[in-house]
Design an enzyme around this catalytic site. Structure first.
Site, short mmCIF file in Angstrom:
data_model
loop_
_atom_site.label_atom_id
_atom_site.label_comp_id
_atom_site.label_asym_id
_atom_site.label_seq_id
_atom_site.Cartn_x
_atom_site.Cartn_y
_atom_site.Cartn_z
N GLU A 1 -9.02 -4.19 -4.69
CA GLU A 1 -8.44 -3.58 -3.50
C GLU A 1 -9.51 -2.91 -2.63
O GLU A 1 -9.56 -3.11 -1.42
CB GLU A 1 -7.40 -2.53 -3.92
CG GLU A 1 -6.25 -3.08 -4.76
CD GLU A 1 -5.12 -3.65 -3.95
OE1 GLU A 1 -5.21 -3.64 -2.70
OE2 GLU A 1 -4.15 -4.13 -4.56
N SER B 1 0.84 -1.19 0.00
CA SER B 1 0.00 0.00 0.00
C SER B 1 0.88 1.25 0.00
O SER B 1 1.70 1.42 -0.90
CB SER B 1 -0.98 -0.04 1.17
OG SER B 1 -2.01 0.92 1.02
N HIS C 1 -7.92 -5.34 -0.46
CA HIS C 1 -6.73 -4.67 0.04
C HIS C 1 -6.27 -5.33 1.32
O HIS C 1 -7.07 -5.63 2.22
CB HIS C 1 -7.07 -3.19 0.30
CG HIS C 1 -5.89 -2.30 0.41
ND1 HIS C 1 -4.94 -2.18 -0.58
CD2 HIS C 1 -5.50 -1.44 1.40
CE1 HIS C 1 -4.03 -1.30 -0.22
NE2 HIS C 1 -4.34 -0.84 0.98
#
Length: 481
Positions: free
Chosen positions: A311, A183, A403
């Site tokens: 995500e 991320s 995610h």
């Protein structure tokens, strides 16, 4: 290794923890506490010590309050000495490859003290593992006249410099350092890869669901001035130093900094970037990262990168119910893509459209922020050694490949706390074996085990779906790349 291993660092001796298969040295400072007159300055040298210093507990974290809804358990630890590293080593002798992990959290949260980031599975496979902290949010990335920008970036550089000077004492090879992150941490990796000032600090890079900052300085300058107004001070160094860290933390993430709330705040992030993050400052970062990579910066360093299929789709599942009744083509107009671009993406994503508007909207956000970036980076690097993956396994908890879901697979820590909440009670260990082995192979030999993007154009390793190798894994994101 003794029961209480001791290592001599450049600043002084540290005592670690002897574990069953490795040793851990926690909370070693790589810079002085960024407090008082050092607050908002670049990382400053550590005061040396002579007595053996305990490195048996995680150090203080720049994150001051744990995010209650964080997908990854990333605890906050109180204290002033927030710039520190944690080292996990299979042995003090030898010269093993090194993995340096930069945590995610939108450049505003996250912690290197997560149980998911314990290096025991990498040390098991012969890799020294280092997790690093860095200043977050405004403290790390706000613009203040009179002090350098990108203090969080400078923290990354200082931590990597510490690794270069000290890791041999922990049994690591400073010539075989792989930087990795997920991320915002994956974005940090790409930022460093495209930064000329960082090239001597690592050998290869892994970007997992990378989210770039690349924020215009003028935009962050306006946000910084707005934040000063919100807390009632002048937007100067002394003004910001007069505000407690706690008071700034309360205000610096408010949606009003973006000027929008609700669903429009999500679209604002797409249009204007994250509230805080690496700034194109004309000094450390002189141009957008993809442009820097296209110009050949970092071309000599192997790169592994990829993203999950969806995500942020679970976040759209929680969007207002009314969104579900809006046609997908109309919903995407909220994001203001060009009409031709919107139409070409919808054509390429017909299977996703059949899953409903929320699924379509979530995939579009995912492609805009993450998946199209994978393609743009791979293409920008031309003939540079670049391996691409796609994580396609859908969690039975959410129904999506979301995610952070892939992180415990890369780390082979499926039994850790909170994994079941994200991945279900029985996530496939075989998938973790494959992914962790690929990460170890890349860190050790700079080759995860499948053809590069350029050797066989568009080739990607697909984790969690068949076929395992595909030249079309990112075709549905191509209209946005």
């Amino acid at each position: 290794m003794s029961e209480a291993p001791i290592v001599q660092t450049e600043s002084g001796p540290v005592r670690g923890i002897r574990r069953e298969q490795d040793a851990a040295f926690l909370g070693i400072p790589f810079a002085a506490p960024p407090t008082g007159r050092r607050r908002f300055l670049p990382p400053q040298p550590v005061a040396p010590w002579t007595e053996v210093r305990d490195a048996t507990a995680y150090g203080a974290t720049p994150q001051r309050r744990e995010e209650p809804n964080a997908l990854i358990p990333e605890p906050s630890v109180k204290g002033a000495s927030t710039l520190n590293v944690n080292v996990f080593t299979p042995g003090l002798a030898g010269s093993a490859p090194v993995l340096v992990w930069i945590h995610g959290g939108g450049y505003s949260s996250g912690s290197p003290a997560s149980p998911w980031y314990d290096g025991r599975t990498f040390t098991r496979d012969g890799v020294v593992t280092v997790t690093v902290s860095y200043r977050l949010g405004f403290d790390g990335f706000g613009v203040i006249d009179g002090v350098p920008d990108n203090r969080g970036v400078r923290d990354w550089l200082a931590a990597l410099e510490w690794v270069q000077r000290n890791i041999a004492a922990f049994g690591g090879d400073p010539g075989r350092v792989t930087i990795a992150g997920q991320s915002a941490g994956g974005g940090a990796v790409l930022t460093l890869l495209g930064m000329p000032a960082a090239q001597h600090l690592f050998h290869s890079a892994i970007s997992i669901s990378g989210a770039l900052g690349d924020l215009p300085r003028s935009l962050v300058e306006r946000r910084s001035a707005l934040l000063a107004d919100m807390v009632g001070v002048e937007p100067t160094l002394e003004g910001f130093r007069s505000v407690t860290e706690r008071a700034l933390t309360r205000k610096q993430y408010e949606a009003s900094l973006l000027g929008k709330t609700g669903l429009k705040a999500t679209t604002a992030v797409l249009m204007d970037g994250l509230p805080w993050g690496p700034v194109i400052d004309g000094e450390l970062i002189t141009r957008p990262t993809v442009d820097s990579l296209a110009a050949g910066v970092g071309a000599g360093k192997p790169l592994l990168l990829g993203a999950t299929d969806d995500e942020f789709t679970p976040a759209m599942d929680a969007a207002p119910r009314a969104l579900r009744f809006v046609p997908a083509s109309l919903a995407l107009r909220l994001l203001r893509p060009a009409r031709a671009l919107r139409r070409s993406w919808l054509v390429a994503n017909r299977p996703q459209r059949r899953k409903g508007t929320a699924a379509t909207f979530g995939r579009f956000v995912t492609d805009t922020v993450f998946r199209s970036l994978v393609v743009r980076v791979a293409e920008a690097r031309a003939d540079a050694a670049t391996w691409v993956y796609r994580f396609a396994w859908a969690s039975p908890k959410t129904g999506w490949s979301s995610h952070c879901l892939d992180v415990p697979f890369w780390w082979d820590c499926l039994g850790s706390e909170r994994v079941a909440a994200l991945a279900g009670d029985h996530p496939p260990q075989g998938l973790a074996d494959d992914m962790h082995s690929a990460a170890v192979a890349f860190t050790t030999r700079a080759d995860p085990g499948w053809p590069t993007w350029r050797t066989e154009p568009g080739m990607s390793r697909v984790f969690g779906d068949v076929p395992a190798l595909s030249r079309s894994a990112y075709d549905d994101a191509l209209p946005l790349a």
